[in-house]
Structure formats: C-alpha cells, structure tokens
Design an enzyme around this catalytic site. Structure first.
Site, mmCIF file in Angstrom:
data_model
loop_
_atom_site.group_PDB
_atom_site.id
_atom_site.type_symbol
_atom_site.label_atom_id
_atom_site.label_comp_id
_atom_site.label_asym_id
_atom_site.label_seq_id
_atom_site.Cartn_x
_atom_site.Cartn_y
_atom_site.Cartn_z
ATOM 1 N N TRP A 128 0.824 -1.223 0.000
ATOM 2 C CA TRP A 128 0.000 0.000 0.000
ATOM 3 C C TRP A 128 0.846 1.256 0.000
ATOM 4 C CZ3 TRP A 128 -4.417 -0.576 -1.975
ATOM 5 C CH2 TRP A 128 -5.174 -1.725 -1.741
ATOM 6 N N ASP A 156 -1.316 6.918 6.418
ATOM 7 C CA ASP A 156 -2.372 6.023 5.927
ATOM 8 C C ASP A 156 -2.670 5.042 7.056
ATOM 9 O OD1 ASP A 156 -3.965 4.099 4.793
ATOM 10 O OD2 ASP A 156 -2.554 3.544 3.197
ATOM 11 N N LYS A 210 -12.206 -1.555 7.336
ATOM 12 C CA LYS A 210 -11.413 -2.527 8.093
ATOM 13 C C LYS A 210 -11.812 -2.524 9.572
ATOM 14 C CE LYS A 210 -8.465 -2.569 4.314
ATOM 15 N NZ LYS A 210 -7.673 -1.722 3.423
HETATM 16 C C1 PLP Z 1 -7.091 -1.367 2.294
HETATM 17 C C2 PLP Z 1 -5.984 -0.388 2.290
HETATM 18 C C3 PLP Z 1 -5.903 0.644 1.349
HETATM 19 C C4 PLP Z 1 -6.854 0.774 0.196
HETATM 20 O O1 PLP Z 1 -8.080 1.111 0.623
HETATM 21 P P1 PLP Z 1 -9.326 1.268 -0.381
HETATM 22 O O2 PLP Z 1 -10.344 1.833 0.542
HETATM 23 O O3 PLP Z 1 -9.650 -0.095 -0.901
HETATM 24 O O4 PLP Z 1 -8.933 2.193 -1.461
HETATM 25 C C5 PLP Z 1 -4.886 1.575 1.481
HETATM 26 N N1 PLP Z 1 -3.983 1.468 2.463
HETATM 27 C C6 PLP Z 1 -4.010 0.476 3.361
HETATM 28 C C7 PLP Z 1 -2.973 0.424 4.422
HETATM 29 C C8 PLP Z 1 -5.013 -0.478 3.307
HETATM 30 O O5 PLP Z 1 -5.054 -1.468 4.203
#
Ligand code: PLP
Length: 358
Positions: A101, A172, A196
């Site tokens: 990511w 993030d 999540k």
């Molecule tokens: C799941 C995830 C993403 C992407 O998220 P989306 O909502 O599917 O765009 C980005 N960064 C991390 C760390 C993630 O776990």
C-alpha cells in the site's frame, strides 16, 4: 455453528451493530423511511454526520485545529487527494516503502507529477520488517512524508512513529484506524477507508490540520479538502448509509471504553495468536517481533498445499477468510476491532488441533 470472519476488508462488524441496522432498516427513528432512502439534506442526516464527527473527535482526541472530513474513493482516493492538496510547494514528497500500500501511494503521487523520494525500503527483506529513516527530514525539502502505519498485507505496524524531523507526516491508517492509539497531533493528515476497523465499505475518513487546508486550483472537487471543509463533507451526495453504519460502530467503540481500552484488547488478541505461532512446530509468522501488526497476522506452514488444506478445514469449522494475500501466500488472520477475543481463541484452538493431527 458460530462463524468468525477474519477477512482483511471489508471485515467483521460488531454483532450489536448489525442487529441495530437490521432493526432500524425499515424505519429510521419511527419516520417510516429507511436510512437507505433519506435525503442527505435532511435534519436527520445532519444529526447522523455531525454525531459521527463528534464521536471521532472524542475517541481520537482530535484537537480543535483539525478538520474531520468524509470522502468516497477509499484509501486509494486519498493516495491522490493527499498529493493534490498538500504537495503544492515543493511538489516533492518522501515515502517509507513498507509494503504494497505504501508503494501504491507512491505510484499514485508520481502519476500526478509529484516527485516521490523513497527514503527507505524493506522490499529486499520481503517487507518482513519496517523501513526507518537514517536522519530526520526537513520541511524545506519535502511537502510531507508518507507513512503507512499498518501494513495490511505484510503484517507490520509502526507502534512508534518514525523520527521524522519538521516535515509534515501523512499517515495512511486504513488498517489500524482506532485499533491502535496514535496521537493525532503527530500528523498533518490522517486518512483511511472505514471498511477494516470502523464500518462498511463506502466512506473514507480524513483528518487534516487546519493550516494544511488551502485553496488549490485544477484538482477534482470531490478530492478538494478546502471545499469539503467549507461544505461540511456535503459538496455532493455523501455515502449516507456507510456514514450511518460507521456512526453506530463509533458508538459501540465508545461503549468499549475508548481507544486505550480497545488497543489493550487488540494487544491481547494479537498476543494470543503470536504466542501460539511462536510455539508452533507447524506454523510460522516471519515478521520481526517488534514490528508485528496488531490487526493483520500472516502465517504459513511453508507448504502451499498444506496451507490450502488449513484454510479449507478452518472454513468448515466456521473460521472464514483466512487465505493470505496473493502476493504473500499462506494464511492471514485479520483481528480488527470487531473481532472478539473468543474468535481468536477459536482460531488458536483450531490451529492447535490441526497441528496435533498433522
Ligand atoms: C485497504 C488499504 C488501502 C486501500 O483502501 P481502499 O479503501 O480499498 O482504497 C490503502 N492502504 C491500506 C494500508 C489499506 O489497508
């Protein structure tokens, strides 16, 4: 059979929240209308979004000089929004390449014409440990440093943020948002999709410090922080249901006592599984101990056929979605906020039995 869902996202939600959604779905607060039908311009939705915002502020102790915004487009949308809104002075950002990511975020910024300096990477170590900075960075060189606090696929997390100097930190937090307690003031910007730890897919929470919100030209309105601040996240139709459901999860988190308590439970859950894996002669987690994630635990028997057997047998016992990400293989258990301790205990018991039989 009790079912536990170890999916990486969208992921398990608290049982009481699912039941409340079910009960309220046909008629929200006795109105005869479903939350699926109400206008985002209604007083009822105003209350839903404002309450959700306040609950985020309370739970994370978000200071008054930070805005809380609701976007669509997921974490991936914010991979674009962050450079578009913040990388305006130097048009250069720094990146800690801690996994899939993080590198996706770097690619997106680069696509938008921003120079991305990967300051450190642990790609050559299969991301089984975290990259760190050799020296602090300067705000004179970079608009910000991008850090992925929890690496969902690889199973690592920064429990202590990198010593980053005076450069703005962009986090993030997608996969440990309110699962691990960070100090908001350490960041200029925090973002993450809620699917999540905090709700269903469809809404992304962004927390941004006031001085970083500036009018920016030639960027899409739906990613424009200044516009979303001005319009209270209602520049266009927001994802009404996802914000409502997230609001219910936030209330549930408050009932658990708050983020310190949640993190403690999450530590307990993770320790249950890691302790088992460390003692196991069949299963291994290869992540450097100090860097292990609380929310995503990859492990393997080192035999792909046997891993497949474990995943199948687990599903037959109600332990769902344990297949690891295709880039890592093996198994992965995601232990987000809504996964109860007894779910992790059921997994450990299952793995123990499987090991005894093999
Ligand atoms: C799941 C995830 C993403 C992407 O998220 P989306 O909502 O599917 O765009 C980005 N960064 C991390 C760390 C993630 O776990």
């Amino acid at each position: 059979m009790t079912v536990y869902n170890f999916a990486a996202g969208p992921a398990t939600l608290p049982d009481p929240v699912i039941k409340q959604i079910q009960a309220e779905l046909p008629s929200l607060q006795g109105t005869g209308m479903s939350v699926l039908e109400i206008s985002h311009r209604s007083a009822m939705f105003d209350d839903i979004i404002n309450t959700a915002e306040q609950d985020i502020r309370d739970l994370m102790h978000v200071p008054a000089n930070y805005h809380i915004l609701f976007f669509q487009g997921g974490g991936t949308g914010q991979f674009a929004a962050a450079p578009l809104n913040l990388a305006t002075q130097h048009k250069r950002i720094a990146l800690l390449d801690s996994g899939h990511w993080a590198s996706r975020a770097g690619d997106e910024a680069a696509n938008l014409g921003v120079t991305v300096d990967t300051i450190a990477s642990t790609k050559d170590k299969h991301y089984q440990e975290l990259p760190h900075l050799d020296k602090p960075l300067s705000a004179e060189d970079y608009d910000y440093l991008h850090v992925t606090t929890n690496n969902t696929i690889e199973g690592t997390a920064y429990h202590t943020l990198p010593e980053h100097g005076d450069v703005t930190l962009v986090g993030d937090l997608s996969s440990n948002f309110m699962a691990e307690n960070y100090n908001v003031q350490d960041f200029g910007l925090i973002f993450g999709g809620v699917q999540k730890n905090l709700g269903p897919a469809g809404v992304t929470i962004t927390i941004v410090r006031d001085d970083l919100v500036k009018p920016v030209e030639h960027i899409p309105s739906i990613l424009n922080y200044a516009l979303f601040v001005k319009k209270n996240s209602m520049f266009n139709t927001p994802p009404v249901f996802a914000i409502y459901a997230t609001g219910l999860v936030l209330k549930w988190l408050k009932q658990q006592g708050g983020l310190a308590e949640i993190e403690e439970v999450n530590r307990k859950k993770a320790a249950l599984l890691y302790d088992f894996l460390d003692d196991s002669k069949l299963f291994t987690n290869y992540i450097k101990k100090s860097d292990r994630s609380l929310t995503n635990v990859p492990f393997t028997t080192d035999n792909p056929d046997l891993d497949t057997q474990v995943i199948q047998a687990a599903a037959d016992s109600g332990l769902m979605n344990l297949k690891g990400h295709r880039s890592v293989g093996g198994l992965r258990a995601s232990l987000y906020n809504a996964m109860p301790v007894k779910g992790v205990q059921a997994l450990v018991d299952f793995l123990h039995n499987f090991e005894t039989q093999h």
